[in-house]
Design a protein around this motif. Structure first.
Motif, PDB file in Angstrom:
ATOM      1  N   THR A 122       0.833  -1.210   0.000  1.00  0.00           N
ATOM      2  CA  THR A 122       0.000   0.000   0.000  1.00  0.00           C
ATOM      3  C   THR A 122       0.863   1.254   0.000  1.00  0.00           C
ATOM      4  O   THR A 122       0.591   2.215  -0.746  1.00  0.00           O
ATOM      5  CB  THR A 122      -0.927   0.006   1.230  1.00  0.00           C
ATOM      6  OG1 THR A 122      -1.767  -1.145   1.187  1.00  0.00           O
ATOM      7  CG2 THR A 122      -1.783   1.261   1.254  1.00  0.00           C
ATOM      8  N   LEU A 123       1.904   1.268   0.820  1.00  0.00           N
ATOM      9  CA  LEU A 123       2.760   2.444   0.901  1.00  0.00           C
ATOM     10  C   LEU A 123       3.583   2.648  -0.361  1.00  0.00           C
ATOM     11  O   LEU A 123       3.797   3.781  -0.803  1.00  0.00           O
ATOM     12  CB  LEU A 123       3.689   2.328   2.117  1.00  0.00           C
ATOM     13  CG  LEU A 123       3.021   2.500   3.482  1.00  0.00           C
ATOM     14  CD1 LEU A 123       4.020   2.207   4.595  1.00  0.00           C
ATOM     15  CD2 LEU A 123       2.475   3.911   3.633  1.00  0.00           C
ATOM     16  N   VAL A 124       4.038   1.543  -0.950  1.00  0.00           N
ATOM     17  CA  VAL A 124       4.862   1.651  -2.155  1.00  0.00           C
ATOM     18  C   VAL A 124       4.020   1.948  -3.388  1.00  0.00           C
ATOM     19  O   VAL A 124       4.485   2.569  -4.336  1.00  0.00           O
ATOM     20  CB  VAL A 124       5.685   0.351  -2.347  1.00  0.00           C
ATOM     21  CG1 VAL A 124       6.396   0.337  -3.686  1.00  0.00           C
ATOM     22  CG2 VAL A 124       6.696   0.218  -1.218  1.00  0.00           C
ATOM     23  N   GLY A 125       2.760   1.532  -3.359  1.00  0.00           N
ATOM     24  CA  GLY A 125       1.879   1.757  -4.496  1.00  0.00           C
ATOM     25  C   GLY A 125       1.674   0.539  -5.356  1.00  0.00           C
ATOM     26  O   GLY A 125       1.174   0.646  -6.478  1.00  0.00           O
ATOM     27  N   GLY A 126       2.053  -0.654  -4.855  1.00  0.00           N
ATOM     28  CA  GLY A 126       1.862  -1.886  -5.596  1.00  0.00           C
ATOM     29  C   GLY A 126       2.956  -2.882  -5.282  1.00  0.00           C
ATOM     30  O   GLY A 126       3.919  -2.578  -4.575  1.00  0.00           O
ATOM     31  N   PRO A 127       2.838  -4.112  -5.800  1.00  0.00           N
ATOM     32  CA  PRO A 127       3.862  -5.142  -5.552  1.00  0.00           C
ATOM     33  C   PRO A 127       5.158  -4.805  -6.268  1.00  0.00           C
ATOM     34  O   PRO A 127       5.190  -3.998  -7.195  1.00  0.00           O
ATOM     35  CB  PRO A 127       3.209  -6.412  -6.107  1.00  0.00           C
ATOM     36  CG  PRO A 127       2.237  -5.930  -7.123  1.00  0.00           C
ATOM     37  CD  PRO A 127       1.734  -4.600  -6.637  1.00  0.00           C
ATOM     38  N   GLY A 128       6.219  -5.446  -5.820  1.00  0.00           N
ATOM     39  CA  GLY A 128       7.530  -5.231  -6.440  1.00  0.00           C
ATOM     40  C   GLY A 128       8.642  -5.522  -5.463  1.00  0.00           C
ATOM     41  O   GLY A 128       8.416  -5.968  -4.341  1.00  0.00           O
ATOM     42  N   GLU A 129       9.879  -5.274  -5.892  1.00  0.00           N
ATOM     43  CA  GLU A 129      11.048  -5.573  -5.063  1.00  0.00           C
ATOM     44  C   GLU A 129      11.045  -4.788  -3.763  1.00  0.00           C
ATOM     45  O   GLU A 129      11.353  -5.316  -2.693  1.00  0.00           O
ATOM     46  CB  GLU A 129      12.329  -5.249  -5.843  1.00  0.00           C
ATOM     47  CG  GLU A 129      12.730  -6.249  -6.907  1.00  0.00           C
ATOM     48  CD  GLU A 129      14.079  -5.881  -7.504  1.00  0.00           C
ATOM     49  OE1 GLU A 129      15.081  -6.541  -7.177  1.00  0.00           O
ATOM     50  OE2 GLU A 129      14.118  -4.898  -8.279  1.00  0.00           O
ATOM     51  N   VAL A 130      10.736  -3.504  -3.845  1.00  0.00           N
ATOM     52  CA  VAL A 130      10.768  -2.661  -2.648  1.00  0.00           C
ATOM     53  C   VAL A 130       9.719  -3.129  -1.647  1.00  0.00           C
ATOM     54  O   VAL A 130       9.990  -3.240  -0.447  1.00  0.00           O
ATOM     55  CB  VAL A 130      10.553  -1.182  -3.026  1.00  0.00           C
ATOM     56  CG1 VAL A 130      10.405  -0.322  -1.760  1.00  0.00           C
ATOM     57  CG2 VAL A 130      11.713  -0.669  -3.867  1.00  0.00           C
ATOM     58  N   ALA A 131       8.515  -3.421  -2.117  1.00  0.00           N
ATOM     59  CA  ALA A 131       7.438  -3.861  -1.218  1.00  0.00           C
ATOM     60  C   ALA A 131       7.790  -5.188  -0.551  1.00  0.00           C
ATOM     61  O   ALA A 131       7.568  -5.366   0.657  1.00  0.00           O
ATOM     62  CB  ALA A 131       6.132  -3.986  -1.992  1.00  0.00           C
TER      63      ALA A 131
END
Length: 441
Positions: A122-131
């Motif tokens: 939610t904070l990052v804005g979607g799935p991915g490496e950072v999340a």
């Protein structure tokens, strides 16, 4: 053995303020200094781990704010009882605050185990490496939440009885240990970002255990007292609402920074953690104010409390000016301590002028926050924070996103937030309506 004593009425002297503020300064600086070490260690792993730490660290900061609510509410109540000559009752406030802190800490740890991935996405804005990396860091670091909140409660009641030596030892020792563990676990042990989270959880757990042991050594009844916990919850309600307004603002700032890219959110992590560090260091005066103002009003010394409030506000402004000069002088050097990525350093310089300008204003604001918390005037602080957040900080943050203003827009919003609070706090100080005497407000 706990005993009842009648302390001397506090005086508004620089020596008296320093006697409480300097040990509090070390305690307050220990945690954010560790976070800065953590940021520097992780920053050299690359852009993605640094961005993940930014997201995960912001969520964990929410837990620290819950601890601040417990600590500040406990300090005010304990200090008033101590000022009225009842040390045993002051320590009893710490017992109940510790039960409350432990319960909340366990709930936080469980909630993050279940919802950590969703929160990171939610904070990052979607799935991915950072999340994914942020969720892993969060689940491990959250195991230290019970210890973190126990330490906050312990700081609260010990400050209330004006004992600054034990908090110094109980916070500084575990954080030094963790600062040594962090690079060892991240690099030689090969744990990477997870090593940072393990070191964090170890420090919080040890610190919380030391504060709990201090309560046991007081030899006071340790059973939960629901009625007293309920009174503390009633007082903490306004501080909690105030804290939620703060956290909604800073979580929004991180979310917007993340949408400007990994370099922007990494730079925001550097700047905002430095801001938290300087804010908490300047908050040493606020801690002294909470203890001395509470004790003075508990002893019926309204005039002494008003004189102390004016002196602490002046000292806060002077300390803020000193910080501003140091931070301005380090503009070309400090960001490179935390990242070797040129884009991250370039983005950090966008926020830097705002960061410098905030120091003198923040010094006065944090000092006066401590005055009103020590006086139990938390309803005014609650209303002020909500108005400043909803009317200044949050609209400015999302306007920065809508107009693509970058980090400069986010930090302009933070400056507006602090300026609005400064004006309202000075008006409240002048009115004198906060200086209500008695053992409990």
């Amino acid at each position: 053995m706990s005993q009842t004593v009648a302390p001397a009425a506090p005086s508004a002297t620089a020596r008296r303020i320093a006697a409480l503020a300097l040990p509090a300064l070390v305690v307050l600086a220990a945690e954010p200094l560790y976070v800065l070490v953590d940021t520097a260690v992780v920053g050299h792993l690359g852009r993605v781990p640094l961005a993940a730490l930014a997201v995960g660290g912001t969520v964990l900061t929410l837990t620290a704010w819950l601890g601040t609510v417990v600590a500040y509410g406990t300090t005010g109540r304990s200090a008033r009882r101590f000022g009225a000559g009842d040390r045993a009752a002051a320590v009893a406030e710490g017992v109940q605050a510790s039960w409350l802190a432990l319960s909340v800490g366990v709930l936080v740890a469980l909630a993050i185990q279940v919802g950590g991935s969703w929160l990171a996405r939610t904070l990052v804005g979607g799935p991915g490496e950072v999340a994914d990396a942020a969720a892993t860091w969060l689940r491990i670091a959250a195991l230290g939440a019970p210890g973190l909140l126990l330490a906050a409660a312990g700081n609260g009641w010990l400050r209330g009885i004006q004992d600054t030596r034990r908090p110094l030892l109980f916070v500084l020792g575990p954080n030094l240990l963790s600062a040594l563990l962090c690079p060892l676990l991240v690099y030689p042990a090969g744990l990477g970002l997870a090593g940072s989270a393990v070191a964090n959880a170890v420090a919080q757990t040890i610190s919380g255990g030391l504060f709990a042991a201090a309560l046991v050594r007081e030899r006071v009844p340790l059973r939960p007292r629901p009625r007293l916990i309920g009174q503390q919850l009633a007082l903490s309600r306004d501080l909690l609402i105030r804290g939620v307004a703060f956290q909604a603002s800073f979580l929004s700032a991180t979310a917007v920074a993340a949408r400007f890219g990994a370099a922007a959110v990494g730079a925001h992590q550097i700047a905002v953690q430095l801001w938290f560090f300087t804010a908490l260091v300047l908050d040493a005066l606020a801690i002294a104010a909470q203890s001395l103002i509470g004790a003075a009003l508990g002893a019926g010394e309204a005039a002494a409390a008003r004189a102390l409030a004016r002196r602490i506000a002046l000292l806060g402004g002077l300390c803020g000016v000193a910080f501003a000069l140091l931070i301005a002088a380090g503009a070309g050097l400090v960001p490179s301590w935390f990242s070797s990525d040129p884009q991250v350093r370039e983005q950090a310089m966008v926020a830097w002028p705002w960061f410098v300008a905030l120091q003198p204003i923040g010094g006065v604001v944090f000092a006066l926050d401590g005055v009103l918390i020590g006086a139990g005037d938390v309803r005014y602080l609650r209303n002020l924070t909500i108005v400043a957040a909803l009317g200044g900080f949050l609209p400015a943050i999302w306007l920065a996103y809508g107009l693509d203003l970058g980090l400069g827009g986010i930090w302009a919003g933070l400056t507006l937030f602090v300026v609005l609070r400064l004006v309202a706090l000075l008006l409240r100080l002048r009115s004198g309506g906060w200086a209500v005497v008695g053992a409990v407000r």
